[in-house]
Design an enzyme around this catalytic site. Structure first.
Site, PDB file in Angstrom:
ATOM      1  N   ARG A   1       9.437  -0.093  -7.697  1.00  0.00           N
ATOM      2  CA  ARG A   1       8.173  -0.828  -7.651  1.00  0.00           C
ATOM      3  C   ARG A   1       7.051   0.214  -7.702  1.00  0.00           C
ATOM      4  O   ARG A   1       6.838   0.933  -6.733  1.00  0.00           O
ATOM      5  CB  ARG A   1       8.121  -1.619  -6.336  1.00  0.00           C
ATOM      6  CG  ARG A   1       7.038  -2.677  -6.262  1.00  0.00           C
ATOM      7  CD  ARG A   1       6.876  -3.189  -4.825  1.00  0.00           C
ATOM      8  NE  ARG A   1       6.232  -2.180  -3.998  1.00  0.00           N
ATOM      9  CZ  ARG A   1       6.281  -2.148  -2.672  1.00  0.00           C
ATOM     10  NH1 ARG A   1       6.956  -3.048  -1.996  1.00  0.00           N
ATOM     11  NH2 ARG A   1       5.652  -1.197  -1.998  1.00  0.00           N
TER      12      ARG A   1
ATOM     13  N   HIS B   1       3.123  -3.501  -2.470  1.00  0.00           N
ATOM     14  CA  HIS B   1       3.696  -4.842  -2.449  1.00  0.00           C
ATOM     15  C   HIS B   1       2.785  -5.817  -3.199  1.00  0.00           C
ATOM     16  O   HIS B   1       3.238  -6.650  -3.968  1.00  0.00           O
ATOM     17  CB  HIS B   1       3.880  -5.276  -1.001  1.00  0.00           C
ATOM     18  CG  HIS B   1       4.202  -6.716  -0.834  1.00  0.00           C
ATOM     19  ND1 HIS B   1       5.306  -7.292  -1.434  1.00  0.00           N
ATOM     20  CD2 HIS B   1       3.564  -7.711  -0.176  1.00  0.00           C
ATOM     21  CE1 HIS B   1       5.319  -8.580  -1.129  1.00  0.00           C
ATOM     22  NE2 HIS B   1       4.277  -8.856  -0.379  1.00  0.00           N
TER      23      HIS B   1
ATOM     24  N   TYR C   1       2.905   4.570   2.228  1.00  0.00           N
ATOM     25  CA  TYR C   1       4.189   4.917   2.846  1.00  0.00           C
ATOM     26  C   TYR C   1       5.216   5.448   1.835  1.00  0.00           C
ATOM     27  O   TYR C   1       6.306   5.839   2.211  1.00  0.00           O
ATOM     28  CB  TYR C   1       4.759   3.668   3.551  1.00  0.00           C
ATOM     29  CG  TYR C   1       4.647   2.425   2.684  1.00  0.00           C
ATOM     30  CD1 TYR C   1       5.607   2.148   1.700  1.00  0.00           C
ATOM     31  CD2 TYR C   1       3.560   1.565   2.796  1.00  0.00           C
ATOM     32  CE1 TYR C   1       5.485   1.056   0.868  1.00  0.00           C
ATOM     33  CE2 TYR C   1       3.422   0.465   1.953  1.00  0.00           C
ATOM     34  CZ  TYR C   1       4.384   0.214   0.998  1.00  0.00           C
ATOM     35  OH  TYR C   1       4.266  -0.867   0.158  1.00  0.00           O
TER      36      TYR C   1
HETATM   37  C1  LIG Z   1      11.933 -15.237   4.117  1.00  0.00           C
HETATM   38  C2  LIG Z   1      10.762 -14.378   3.872  1.00  0.00           C
HETATM   39  N1  LIG Z   1      10.374 -13.502   4.815  1.00  0.00           N
HETATM   40  C3  LIG Z   1       9.293 -12.707   4.620  1.00  0.00           C
HETATM   41  C4  LIG Z   1       8.593 -12.775   3.475  1.00  0.00           C
HETATM   42  C5  LIG Z   1       7.342 -11.893   3.270  1.00  0.00           C
HETATM   43  N2  LIG Z   1       7.576 -10.969   2.173  1.00  0.00           N
HETATM   44  C6  LIG Z   1       7.218 -11.276   0.913  1.00  0.00           C
HETATM   45  S1  LIG Z   1       7.752 -10.185  -0.194  1.00  0.00           S
HETATM   46  C7  LIG Z   1       8.435  -9.196   1.010  1.00  0.00           C
HETATM   47  C8  LIG Z   1       9.175  -7.977   0.603  1.00  0.00           C
HETATM   48  C9  LIG Z   1      10.192  -8.319  -0.447  1.00  0.00           C
HETATM   49  O1  LIG Z   1      10.942  -7.230  -0.820  1.00  0.00           O
HETATM   50  P1  LIG Z   1      12.078  -7.341  -1.903  1.00  0.00           P
HETATM   51  O2  LIG Z   1      12.914  -8.548  -1.667  1.00  0.00           O
HETATM   52  O3  LIG Z   1      12.774  -6.044  -1.927  1.00  0.00           O
HETATM   53  O4  LIG Z   1      11.306  -7.602  -3.259  1.00  0.00           O
HETATM   54  P2  LIG Z   1      10.157  -6.712  -3.930  1.00  0.00           P
HETATM   55  O5  LIG Z   1       8.867  -7.160  -3.331  1.00  0.00           O
HETATM   56  O6  LIG Z   1      10.462  -5.306  -3.650  1.00  0.00           O
HETATM   57  O7  LIG Z   1      10.203  -7.040  -5.370  1.00  0.00           O
HETATM   58  C10 LIG Z   1       8.238  -9.773   2.264  1.00  0.00           C
HETATM   59  C11 LIG Z   1       8.679  -9.187   3.528  1.00  0.00           C
HETATM   60  C12 LIG Z   1       9.010 -13.722   2.508  1.00  0.00           C
HETATM   61  N3  LIG Z   1       8.359 -13.890   1.350  1.00  0.00           N
HETATM   62  N4  LIG Z   1      10.096 -14.492   2.734  1.00  0.00           N
END
Ligand SMILES: Cc1ncc(C[n+]2csc(CCOP(=O)(O)OP(=O)(O)O)c2C)c(N)n1
Lengths: 324, 340
Positions: free
Chosen positions: B259, B263, B271
């Site tokens: 990525r 976020h 970080y």
């Molecule tokens: C069940 C749930 N918990 C918390 C979140 C908040 N949240 C949104 S994206 C994210 C990180 C997601 O990381 P990843 O699955 O690795 O996908 P990336 O963003 O790296 O593409 C979090 C903690 C969420 N969307 N759904």
């Protein structure tokens, strides 16, 4: 005494509790180095270390379940849901394990779940919900929802010290929109006690959280009509201060409930039923409710504005109730 | 089950291997076009966000274009996709015009959700796109359900969805994938291992370095792929999809990628160590694919630039459309709750 924001008050209360009691610890997604999605725990990891500021995997069922287990063992976890909406994932743990543990086998579950909730920030249907009513129907839980920095600090402390699972609803809109005087020393606000935020003799307006500020403004608006509204801030939703509600309604003879959560099945229905049941003969008008409309929280600004209550809608409802 | 060591060998994290591909020039060009379109759309979202044209979150997928585009390109029209927040590339491949994306970001009536939801959180029934919810992992059982429907209706189609290294910690991941495995459903799950879940590095999400070994636990094939190599992603997905079409059941694919931004736009990714960013910058999926196209003489420098400028034009038009579109009327908030 210092003048700080609502979110700073939560941080302050939490930090003081962590300093006061070694058994208090925080856990949640991105709460460590990042300081949490809203930065409530910013700097905590430096001050308290990784053991007491636990950055968890992305798994709410685990966060809730682990908190329950640690709490039964005598620790005092404070879990952060990144957004209140995600508590839906922890449902089974919370409702079937956490809430029923003490009743069934006597073990205390002294834990807090912090729930950044609410709308008004155009965050769409999954980052704007007010899910308190989902849990209002679950005996064994306690629910609090502060509306001011002062209450936010006092209630987080009470939540941490309580020996039961407490859901602490912190409103995202209030985080940086509300400032207030907060004592630097230790104080708590008892769970279960409401507060009259404005004294009046004509209508009792019962509300909490984000709607307190709007309700106070609406109350001010109707003074022009010679209507004096008493604004009662519940602060605790479960248990709620039935006594104070009834006392106030018996004085004013009119009652209105305002909440940001959607109308049907909302907490307002229960409060209304209590008033009708126990103060019917004091009422000069039917109990009135103002709440969000019964849809998911829409994203686009005009839709969200239509969805939610605001000062204008509350003012209009107060006027109608006064004229009934 | 593809053995891990062998699977790892396939994961080069380097520029696409200049090997013979069965894809036509047109297809190879398409892949380039969609990746460039994906990035241009993301950049436009960023700039609209920075100009304060909308207030919701702005999620982009810089660095992950090859994974979204390559996998979606391996599907047929009737297949179902369940994209996550960083799979706008896949949605573009399915034919959703960029103007609808931007309109959705701006909360306009012309967006697919008509203002009810923001960003890329929308579905499109006619294109077999299932809309995600924010709760990560929810689409895994749901897309397994779509696969079940294909099986019951004896339709030769496949359902494909994506999950991040963070989302892979959710219980729904296990329940959905195991269901699909046991029922031998035509289902493909692509796990985008992109280094971080919000601020959480993958090492704090799981102790296994290669998530693909989980496939073993479910008794299904698992493959690792270089997520920055669009041709490799296409090939591995194609393999899984064809197997599924023939009744071979579910597959877990782990795409190793990164990525390249925070976020969301509000997150500056402080970080992430600089070295890691530099490492991945050298593996930019678009730049490396350009090198491949030039080296293999698929497209000339001029043709590449032409595609870029036509995409830029398309994006200008999309932005104009989105900005000039009306907001929904307030009372529309109350409409559309129930199907009639
Ligand atoms: C069940 C749930 N918990 C918390 C979140 C908040 N949240 C949104 S994206 C994210 C990180 C997601 O990381 P990843 O699955 O690795 O996908 P990336 O963003 O790296 O593409 C979090 C903690 C969420 N969307 N759904």
């Amino acid at each position: 005494m210092s003048t700080i924001t609502y979110i700073e008050a939560i941080t302050k209360g939490l930090r003081e509790e962590m300093q006061r009691d070694e058994s208090v610890f925080c856990l949640g997604e991105d709460i460590g180095e990042y300081g949490g999605a809203f930065k409530v725990t910013k700097g905590f990891i430096k001050e308290f270390g990784e053991e007491r500021v636990v950055d968890t995997i992305l798994a709410e069922t685990a966060i809730v379940g682990v908190s329950i287990g640690a709490a039964i063992m005598g620790l005092r976890p404070v879990a952060e849901m990144q957004f209140a909406d995600f508590i839906s994932n922890g449902w089974n743990q919370l409702v079937n394990m956490g809430a029923k543990t003490h009743y069934r086998w006597g073990a205390a579950v002294p834990m807090v779940i912090r729930l950044p909730s609410g709308g008004g920030l155009h965050a769409g249907p999954f980052h704007s919900q007010n899910p308190e009513a989902w849990f209002f129907h679950v005996p064994g839980l306690k629910l609090v929802a502060p509306s001011t920095p002062y209450d936010a600090k006092g209630l987080i402390k009470s939540a941490v010290r309580d020996n039961n699972p407490v859901l602490y609803f912190e409103h995202k809109y209030l985080y940086r929109h509300v400032k207030g005087e907060v004592p630097d020393d230790d104080y708590t606000i008892p769970i279960g006690k409401a507060e009259i935020k404005r004294v009046g003799k004509d209508i009792t307006l019962i509300t909490y959280g984000s709607m307190v500020q709007f309700s106070l403004e609406a109350a001010e608006n109707v003074t022009k009509l010679g209507v004096e509204v008493e604004v009662l801030d519940l602060r605790s939703l479960l248990p709620f201060d039935k006594e104070m509600i009834l006392e106030s309604v018996k004085k004013t003879n009119r009652a209105m409930i305002v909440h940001e959560a959607t109308l049907t099945g909302g907490i307002g229905g229960e409060i209304s039923a209590c008033i009708t049941q126990d103060a019917f003969e004091y009422l000069d008008a039917p109990v009135k409710r103002v709440a969000s409309i019964d849809t998911p929280v829409p994203y686009s600004p005009p839709l969200e504005a239509y969805f939610m209550p605001n000062t204008e809608k509350i003012t209009k409802a107060l006027r109608e109730l006064a004229e009934y | 089950m593809v053995e891990i060591a062998e699977a790892k060998k396939r994961s080069t994290n380097r520029k696409p291997k200049a090997k013979k591909t069965k894809l036509s020039r047109k297809q190879l060009t398409d892949l380039y076009y969609y990746m460039v379109l994906n990035r241009a759309l993301d950049d436009r979202v960023t700039s609209l966000y920075k100009q304060g044209k909308f207030q919701g979150g702005a999620f982009v997928s810089r660095g992950q274009e090859a994974t979204s585009v390559g996998s979606a390109y391996a599907l047929e029209e009737g297949d179902v996709i369940g994209p996550m927040i960083r799979n706008s590339g896949a949605i573009l491949v399915r034919g959703v015009p960029p103007r609808e994306f931007l309109a959705n970001y701006l909360g306009k009536k012309t967006g697919p959700t008509q203002g009810k939801d923001g960003n890329s959180h929308f579905g499109d029934l006619k294109r077999n796109i299932f809309a995600p919810v924010s709760m990560l992992g929810v689409l895994i059982p749901v897309c397994a359900g779509a696969a079940l429907a294909f099986k019951m209706k004896k339709q030769p189609n496949v359902a494909l969805t994506w999950i991040g290294d963070g989302g892979a910690s959710i219980g729904d991941f296990h329940e959905g994938l195991n269901f699909a495995a046991v029922m031998k459903l035509p289902f493909v799950l692509i796990l985008e291992n992109n280094g971080y879940a919000y601020s959480t590095p993958t090492s704090k999400q799981s102790l296994v370095e290669d998530f693909v070994i989980r496939a073993q636990g479910y008794g299904i094939p698992g493959e690792i792929v270089d997520g920055n190599d669009v041709l490799a992603v296409y090939e591995v997905t194609k393999r899984a999809v064809e197997r599924a079409r023939k009744g071979g059941g579910a597959t877990l694919i782990e795409a190793k990628t990164f990525r390249m931004k925070g976020h969301a736009e509000h997150d500056d990714a402080f970080y992430v160590p600089k070295k890691i960013i530099e490492y991945w910058q050298k593996r930019d999926p678009i730049i490396n694919y350009e090198k491949y196209l030039l080296k293999e003489k698929v497209l000339s420098k001029k043709e590449l630039t032409d595609i870029q400028s036509s995409v830029a034009k398309e994006m200008d038009e999309a932005q104009k459309f989105a900005e000039e579109s009306p907001l929904p009327e307030a009372k529309e908030a109350a409409e559309g709750l129930y199907a009639s």
